[in-house]
Design a protein around this motif. Structure first.
Motif, PDB file in Angstrom:
ATOM      1  N   LEU B 119      54.467  98.356  79.994  1.00  0.00           N
ATOM      2  CA  LEU B 119      54.133  99.915  79.282  1.00  0.00           C
ATOM      3  C   LEU B 119      54.018 100.907  80.367  1.00  0.00           C
ATOM      4  O   LEU B 119      53.995 101.894  80.028  1.00  0.00           O
ATOM      5  N   HIS B 122      57.204 100.417  82.861  1.00  0.00           N
ATOM      6  CA  HIS B 122      58.237 101.608  82.903  1.00  0.00           C
ATOM      7  C   HIS B 122      58.637 102.482  81.704  1.00  0.00           C
ATOM      8  O   HIS B 122      58.879 103.431  82.141  1.00  0.00           O
ATOM      9  N   LEU B 123      57.123 102.291  81.079  1.00  0.00           N
ATOM     10  CA  LEU B 123      56.598 103.149  79.987  1.00  0.00           C
ATOM     11  C   LEU B 123      56.229 104.652  80.551  1.00  0.00           C
ATOM     12  O   LEU B 123      55.049 105.159  79.944  1.00  0.00           O
ATOM     13  N   GLY B 124      55.091 104.036  81.280  1.00  0.00           N
ATOM     14  CA  GLY B 124      54.266 105.277  82.186  1.00  0.00           C
ATOM     15  C   GLY B 124      52.418 105.255  81.357  1.00  0.00           C
ATOM     16  O   GLY B 124      52.297 106.128  81.353  1.00  0.00           O
ATOM     17  N   VAL B 125      52.549 104.254  80.894  1.00  0.00           N
ATOM     18  CA  VAL B 125      51.267 104.063  79.730  1.00  0.00           C
ATOM     19  C   VAL B 125      49.973 104.220  80.677  1.00  0.00           C
ATOM     20  O   VAL B 125      50.154 103.049  81.633  1.00  0.00           O
ATOM     21  N   GLN B 126      48.988 104.638  80.527  1.00  0.00           N
ATOM     22  CA  GLN B 126      48.119 104.175  81.417  1.00  0.00           C
ATOM     23  C   GLN B 126      47.029 102.451  80.735  1.00  0.00           C
ATOM     24  O   GLN B 126      47.542 102.146  80.389  1.00  0.00           O
ATOM     25  N   ILE B 128      44.579 101.369  80.892  1.00  0.00           N
ATOM     26  CA  ILE B 128      43.766 101.185  80.453  1.00  0.00           C
ATOM     27  C   ILE B 128      43.600 101.354  78.848  1.00  0.00           C
ATOM     28  O   ILE B 128      43.339 100.384  77.958  1.00  0.00           O
ATOM     29  N   VAL B 129      44.907 102.004  78.692  1.00  0.00           N
ATOM     30  CA  VAL B 129      45.498 102.004  77.104  1.00  0.00           C
ATOM     31  C   VAL B 129      46.704 100.937  76.951  1.00  0.00           C
ATOM     32  O   VAL B 129      46.199  99.884  75.737  1.00  0.00           O
ATOM     33  N   LEU B 132      44.756  97.833  76.621  1.00  0.00           N
ATOM     34  CA  LEU B 132      44.118  98.417  75.398  1.00  0.00           C
ATOM     35  C   LEU B 132      44.450  97.647  74.492  1.00  0.00           C
ATOM     36  O   LEU B 132      44.306  96.808  73.054  1.00  0.00           O
ATOM     37  N   ALA B 133      46.118  97.990  73.722  1.00  0.00           N
ATOM     38  CA  ALA B 133      46.615  97.010  72.484  1.00  0.00           C
ATOM     39  C   ALA B 133      46.984  96.509  72.600  1.00  0.00           C
ATOM     40  O   ALA B 133      46.983  95.374  71.315  1.00  0.00           O
TER      41      ALA B 133
END
Lengths: 343, 320
Positions: B119, B122-126, B128-129, B132-133
């Motif tokens: 995440l 590769h998917l550039g999600v922060q 912290i989020v 969190l998920a």
């Protein structure tokens, strides 16, 4: 964006070199924007249609009322969180403040309804103010400051309840209790209060100067400062708003339960963040809306409700589904966001 | 002349703050030790030191992985849930022998870490989020696998949890060994340098041709693996699997240990020695308050003050 295009227009050579991507918002980008803004709402509607077709018990008055009530408290917390996240910050203390607000309200209710309502606002607003001051004036990371506030507020809560062993009760005939227990036109008072707060929140964020500052600070802090926006004051204000919302939600919850429950609120900050993010607000700041947050809350609650209705499924699946859902939404958001603004 | 003295004064102040940030945590540990030697009854005993060390071991192991994530300017909120998942998997697979169960538990942690890493990288999600998920989903998964507390009756596990070598518990040996390993990786390996470079500036690391994505994925996988090991050890010590409460708030303790230990949240530096001291400091703080009959609420408030103080010291340095 616009200036670049006009400049390019003046130079014929450059015009031909402009690719579709540089030409500004095209159809695909407009779709991205729509998906980002209304994706959660569409998902919510689909989820509700599927749920009502699958379970006869879903669209009953009792069930909907239950969902609305249980959404209300989280929604108020998420409303404050929306302001914080739009400035590019985060508030991890809201779960503790929710619990603290409830306990303080229940304790204060023995001195009258006004005390029961105002005391949690004062206490939680003050903690929000401390958060804001530390973040804005000392430049500390919001994540860490509010983490400390989360521990600190939980500590205060334990201290005033004899380490969590004492429960304060709310007199069920008081005006304060009707704020939680009463109903108007068959809809619970907390739901009305929540709706009113969201309308107020939307107006403040969209139509006031303060709201403009909130977006400006989240979009680009330095640019906002150069523009003359009071960056520090705006940041302080959003943490106060978040503290007030969490405290109020806690107080309403205490009025609903008729007691201040010490163990509430753990993990609530995460639920609230999830709801805000699902609602389309960007965690990087500068973009978001309060209406999305209420949709996010409802979506989480519908998922929980559906899993409860299935019955045979363990309630632990709620967490699995919510977590997976959050991941999917954030990935989609990142992807859509990347299309819209060239990084 | 005045300007020079002013500048001189500022340099000294900077140096003082830097010293405070780098060695403050050791000073804190020393101060707490001295205080306890002097004023706490029954503090100086082999039994007490053993208890303290055993209690700090799981937190430390989790904090090691957290330090790596924070070094890349990330964070891993899923560690507590990974501990819960690993205890559930351990219980489920104990029938195949303790080694197989431990392997499955650690593999579970690595899988969660890989999901986090994918995440983020590769998917550039922060971070912290993303984490969190996985934090929410991981705890759910743990509870799906093992809905409630279950006793762990396995001689191998019991030995792991309460055995020792020359009086040093296995738990402590493992924690120290892992700390040394992670310190070595950070200081002496290419991977460690790449990790710090990415934490310093991700765009620069990318331009320099570093395998940014791979390093990030490995970092989160390591964090997951370490959290799973901590889960296994905690289960062995408690001789029970409790997916409901094992590891709750662990992410906070781990972040505190790392930050108090002088690793900046802005990435680019990892201080393993400081992290060890940070974990010990939190443990000692708790013990001190408890042994002097101060209620748990004080511990939380004290911890809050310590976190803010540590980050405040780090801020001055970062601003320079």
């Amino acid at each position: 964006m616009t200036t670049e295009t006009t400049e390019a227009d003046m130079q014929p050579d450059a015009v031909q070199q402009i690719t579709d991507e540089e030409r500004g918002p095209g159809r695909a980008d407009r779709f991205s924007a729509l998906a980002q803004q209304h994706g959660a709402l569409v998902t919510l509607l689909v989820a509700m249609v599927v749920a009502s077709l699958s379970f006869d018990t879903f669209l009953t008055g009792d069930n909907l009322e239950n969902m609305a009530l249980s959404s209300a408290f989280l929604a108020v917390v998420a409303l404050g969180m929306t302001f914080v996240i739009v400035t590019g910050g985060i508030d991890l203390s809201v779960g503790s403040l929710f619990a603290l607000g409830g306990v303080v309200a229940a304790w204060g209710s023995q001195y009258g309804s006004a005390v029961a309502l105002l005391l949690p606002l004062a206490v939680c607003g003050l903690i929000g103010l401390v958060n804001g001051l530390l973040i804005a004036r000392s430049g500390l990371a919001p994540f860490i400051v509010t983490l400390a506030a989360m521990l600190g507020a939980r500590g205060i809560l334990l201290a005033i309840t004899d380490e969590g062993s004492r429960t304060y009760l709310v007199d069920k005939d008081s005006f304060f209790a009707t704020l939680g227990q009463g109903s108007l036109l068959a809809i619970g008072v907390p739901v009305w209060i929540t709706v009113a707060l969201f309308v107020l929140g939307a107006v403040v964020l969209r139509r006031t100067r303060f709201g403009q500052y909130v977006y400006a600070v989240g979009g680009n802090e330095d640019a906002a400062a150069l523009m003359g926006a009071p960056v520090a004051r705006t940041k302080i204000a959003v943490y106060v708003v978040s503290g007030l919302c969490a405290g109020l939600a806690g107080a309403l919850n205490a009025a609903w339960l008729l007691s201040g429950v010490t163990i509430l609120g753990t993990g609530m900050e995460l639920e609230a963040i999830a709801a805000v993010v699902i609602g389309g607000t960007l965690l990087s700041g500068g973009f978001g809306f309060v209406s999305g947050s209420i949709v996010g809350v409802l979506l989480l609650k519908v998922i929980q409700n559906v899993i409860n209705q299935i019955g045979s499924l363990d309630s632990a699946y709620q967490q699995v589904v919510s977590g997976a859902f959050l991941a999917v939404v954030v990935v989609a958001q990142t992807w859509l966001g990347r299309r819209r603004r060239v990084l | 002349m005045t300007e020079l003295t002013l500048a001189q004064g500022r340099v000294d102040r900077d140096r003082l703050l830097r010293l405070l940030q780098e060695y403050g945590v050791y000073a804190g540990v020393a101060a707490l030790l001295v205080f306890n030697f002097a004023f706490t009854d029954h503090f100086v005993s082999a039994e007490n030191f053993r208890t303290q060390a055993v209690q700090v071991a799981p937190v430390l192991i989790v904090a090691l992985g957290m330090a790596l994530a924070i070094g890349t300017e990330g964070v891993d909120l899923s560690v507590g849930s990974v501990m819960a998942l690993s205890t559930s998997l351990l219980s489920l697979y104990l029938g195949y022998g303790p080694w197989a169960a431990v392997l499955v538990a650690v593999a579970g942690g690595i899988l969660i870490g890989l999901a986090n890493g994918t995440l983020v990288a590769h998917l550039g999600v922060q971070p912290i989020v993303a984490t969190l998920a996985l934090m929410v989903a991981g705890r759910g998964l743990a509870l799906v696998l093992l809905p409630q507390l279950k006793d762990v009756r396995d001689p191998g596990m019991t030995a792991l949890g309460s055995g020792d070598v020359l009086g040093v518990p296995y738990l402590v040996l493992i924690a120290v060994g892992l700390a040394l390993l992670v310190a070595f990786v950070v200081r002496r390996t290419t991977f460690g340098r790449q990790l710090l470079a990415i934490g310093d500036s991700r765009p620069a690391a990318r331009l320099a041709g570093l395998p940014v994505r791979r390093v990030l994925i490995v970092v989160y996988a390591c964090s997951g693996a370490l959290a799973a090991v901590a889960g296994v050890l905690a289960t062995a010590r408690l001789t029970a699997s409790d997916p409901t409460s094992l590891g709750t708030l662990m992410e906070l303790s781990a972040i505190t240990a790392v930050v108090v230990g002088g690793t900046p949240l802005s990435g680019g530096r990892v201080r393993i020695g400081g992290t060890v001291a940070g974990a010990v400091l939190i443990q000692l703080l708790t013990t001190t308050l408890v042994k002097h009959d101060l209620p748990p609420s004080w511990t939380q408030m004290a911890q809050a003050v310590v976190i803010v103080g540590a980050v405040y010291a780090a801020r001055e340095r970062g601003k320079r």
